[in-house]
Enzyme design. Structure first.
Site, mmCIF file in Angstrom:
data_model
loop_
_atom_site.group_PDB
_atom_site.id
_atom_site.type_symbol
_atom_site.label_atom_id
_atom_site.label_comp_id
_atom_site.label_asym_id
_atom_site.label_seq_id
_atom_site.Cartn_x
_atom_site.Cartn_y
_atom_site.Cartn_z
ATOM 1 N N SER A 46 10.478 0.088 -2.359
ATOM 2 C CA SER A 46 10.108 -0.736 -1.382
ATOM 3 C C SER A 46 10.173 -2.330 -1.305
ATOM 4 O O SER A 46 10.750 -3.417 -1.794
ATOM 5 C CB SER A 46 8.752 -1.115 -2.547
ATOM 6 O OG SER A 46 7.780 -1.261 -2.360
ATOM 7 N N ALA A 47 9.412 -2.709 0.268
ATOM 8 C CA ALA A 47 10.294 -3.755 1.011
ATOM 9 C C ALA A 47 10.110 -4.710 0.901
ATOM 10 O O ALA A 47 10.435 -6.353 0.074
ATOM 11 C CB ALA A 47 10.168 -3.186 2.606
ATOM 12 N N HIS A 48 8.694 -5.117 -0.585
ATOM 13 C CA HIS A 48 7.937 -6.187 -0.515
ATOM 14 C C HIS A 48 8.104 -6.674 -1.765
ATOM 15 O O HIS A 48 8.373 -7.911 -2.081
ATOM 16 C CB HIS A 48 5.839 -6.199 -0.479
ATOM 17 C CG HIS A 48 5.884 -5.128 -1.541
ATOM 18 N ND1 HIS A 48 5.205 -6.181 -2.510
ATOM 19 C CD2 HIS A 48 5.445 -4.248 -2.148
ATOM 20 C CE1 HIS A 48 4.307 -4.906 -3.438
ATOM 21 N NE2 HIS A 48 4.651 -3.776 -3.126
ATOM 22 N N THR A 83 2.230 8.735 11.671
ATOM 23 C CA THR A 83 2.741 7.832 13.407
ATOM 24 C C THR A 83 4.097 6.574 12.231
ATOM 25 O O THR A 83 3.749 5.437 11.639
ATOM 26 C CB THR A 83 1.796 6.888 14.007
ATOM 27 O OG1 THR A 83 1.034 7.576 14.812
ATOM 28 C CG2 THR A 83 2.354 5.374 15.227
ATOM 29 N N CYS A 113 -0.461 -3.836 -11.933
ATOM 30 C CA CYS A 113 -0.929 -2.930 -11.422
ATOM 31 C C CYS A 113 -1.920 -2.931 -12.780
ATOM 32 O O CYS A 113 -3.747 -1.883 -12.612
ATOM 33 C CB CYS A 113 -0.556 -1.128 -11.228
ATOM 34 S SG CYS A 113 0.914 -1.984 -9.626
#
Ligand code: PLP
Length: 394
Positions: free
Chosen positions: A199-201, A237, A325
Site C-alpha cells: 500500500s503506497a501510503h 478506471t 483501524c
C-alpha cells in the site's frame, strides 16, 4: 505549538518526488488509460512504465503486478480470490492471530461461506513458529497468509522459512507486506512468495493505491467486477496519477531502505532508552531484534492508552494506541492479547512509529512531555493507587 508526528505506521505524508511525479496526470495528461486515442495512449504509457518500475523493485514480471485501491483490497483479493478459485482442491486456509483486520475479517467472511481457517498463535515476542505452521497444513490446505511485519508492535515474521514450507507442501503463500515495504528486504523469488500486498501510503506515496503481486502461475478469482482493466482481472478506471506516484515512492523506499532504517532505529533506541530509564512500570512489547526499526510499542501500567494518546495530542504529539483501524474502539489490541499480555497492560499500550522527518530533538521533547503526562495520569488513576497502596509513585 510544536507538532510532532510519530504515527508513520498509520500513514506517511506524500513525498515531494511522488507528488511532483503525479501532478501532470491530474491535468495535462488526464486521458483514460484504456482509451484508444492519443490522450489515452499517453496515460497508458505512464501506467506501463510505473508497472515496469514496480516489478523491477521486486525482480518480478510486470504482468504479475495488479493495481488495487490499497492494502485492504489486495488482502481481500488474495484470500478470497485464491480460496474461491481452488475450492475443488481444498477449503483450508492458515493465517495468524496477529494479522491486520483486512485479513482477519476476510477470513471470517470466508468461514461463513464454508471455508475453514486456522489462526496460528504467536510467541511472547509476537513471532509465528514455522514448525507449528507446518503441522497445521493438511491435504485440504490451499493457502497460507502470514504478514511480513506487524503493524502494531513491528514483529518481523520468518517469511523465508514459511515460504520454503509452503513450497514443499505445494500450498500457496500470501504475505501482507504493507508495513514491511521500505524496511525489510523482500525477495519474492527467494522467499517463495506467490502473492503479496502493498500500500503506497505507508512508504511516502499517495493514499488509495496499492498492489497485489500475483505469480503468473497462480489462478485467482476476481474480486472487483466491472470493466476489463488490469488484464480483465480488476474492474475500475485506472488511476494514473496515483499509480505514477506509487512507483516513484517505491523506488525511493527500496533505494533508501538502509539509510531510513538507521535513522529510525536511532530514534527508536533513544526513545526506549529514556522511557525505560526515566519512567517506572513500563513494558516494551515485541521482539527487541526481529522488529521494524521504526516501531516502539510500550505499555504504561495502571493507565489507559487512550488517555495517554489524548494528552500527548494536546501537547502536539501524534501517536497511536493499538492500530489506527481499531482506535475509536476501546477493545484492547488483539495483537497484544495474542502475545499473552494481560488485558490491563494491553489497554495501556502506545505505539510510536518514526519516519524520515523526525529528529532526536523531537524524541527528547516527546519523552519530557510523556514523563509529565504519565505521572499526572497515574496520580489520578484508582488502579494505580489500589495497586501501590500509596498516593504517588515518585
Ligand atoms: N495490512 C497492514 C499490515 C496494515 O498495516 C494496513 C494499514 O494499516 C493494511 C493492511 C490496510 O492497508 P490500506 O490502508 O492501504 O487499506
Amino acid at each position: 505549538m510544536k507538532r510532532i508526528y510519530f504515527d508513520h505506521a498509520a500513514t506517511t505524508y506524500c513525498s515531494d518526488r511522488a507528488r511532483e511525479a503525479m501532478l501532470p496526470y491530474f491535468s495535462e495528461v488526464f486521458g483514460n488509460a484504456n482509451s484508444l486515442h492519443s490522450f489515452g495512449r499517453e496515460a497508458q504509457k505512464a501506467v506501463d512504465s510505473a508497472r515496469d518500475r514496480i516489478a523491477k523493485c521486486f525482480g518480478v514480471k510486470a504482468s504479475e503486478i495488479y493495481f488495487t485501491s490499497g492494502g485492504t483490497e489486495s488482502d481481500n483479493w488474495a484470500l478470497k480470490g485464491v480460496m474461491r478459485a481452488h475450492r475443488s482442491r481444498g477449503n483450508h486456509l492458515i493465517t495468524t492471530k496477529i494479522e491486520h483486520h483486512a485479513i482477519l475479517h476476510a477470513c471470517q467472511q470466508l468461514e461463513k461461506d464454508g471455508f475453514e481457517v486456522t489462526y496460528l498463535d504467536v510467541n511472547a515476542d509476537g513471532i509465528v513458529d514455522p514448525k507449528q505452521l507446518e503441522a497445521a497444513i493438511t491435504d485440504r490446505t490451499v493457502l497460507v497468509s502470514v504478514m511480513a511485519a506487524n503493524n502494531e508492535m513491528g514483529a518481523i515474521q520468518p517469511i523465508e522459512e514459511i515460504g520454503r514450507i509452503c513450497r514443499a507442501h505445494n500450498v500457496f503463500f500470501h504475505t501482507d507486506a504493507v508495513q514491511a515495504i521500505g524496511a525489510v528486504p523482500i525477495d519474492i523469488e527467494r522467499m517463495n512468495i506467490d502473492l503479496l500486498s502493498l500500500s503506497a501510503h505507508k512508504f511516502y506515496g499517495p493514499k488509495g493505491i496499492g498492489v497485489l503481486y500475483k505469480r503468473n502461475s497462480v489462478r485467482i478469482d476476481k474480486l472487483i467486477i466491472g470493466g476489463a482493466q488490469e488484464r480483465n482481472m480488476r474492474g475500475g478506471t485506472t488511476d494514473t496519477p496515483l499509480i505514477v506516484g506509487m512507483a516513484a515512492a517505491l523506488e525511493d523506499a527500496v533505494r533508501d531502505m538502509e539509510k531510513n532504517n538507521a535513522h529510525s532505529a536511532a530514534l527508536r533506541d533513544r526513545l526506549l532508552g529514556r522511557i525505560e530509564k526515566e519512567i517506572p512500570f513500563v513494558r516494551v512489547n515485541g521482539s527487541r531484534t526481529k522488529r521494524l526499526p521504526n516501531n516502539a510499542n510500550v505499555s504504561f501500567e495502571y493507565i489507559e492508552g487512550e488517555s495517554i494518546l489524548m494528552s500527548l495530542d494536546l501537547a502536539g504529539i501524534a501517536v497511536s494506541s493499538g492500530s489506527a483501524c481499531t482506535s475509536g474502539s476501546l477493545d484492547p489490541s488483539h495483537v497484544l492479547l495474542a502475545m499473552g499480555l494481560p488485558e490491563e497492560t494491553a489497554h495501556g499500550s502506545i505505539r510510536f512509529t518514526f519516519g524520515k522527518c523526525n529528529t532526536m530533538e523531537d524524541v527528547d521533547y516527546a519523552v519530557d512531555k510523556l514523563k509529565e503526562i504519565i505521572e499526572k495520569l497515574r496520580n489520578m488513576s484508582p488502579l494505580f493507587h489500589n495497586q501501590r497502596g500509596e498516593l504517588k509513585y515518585v
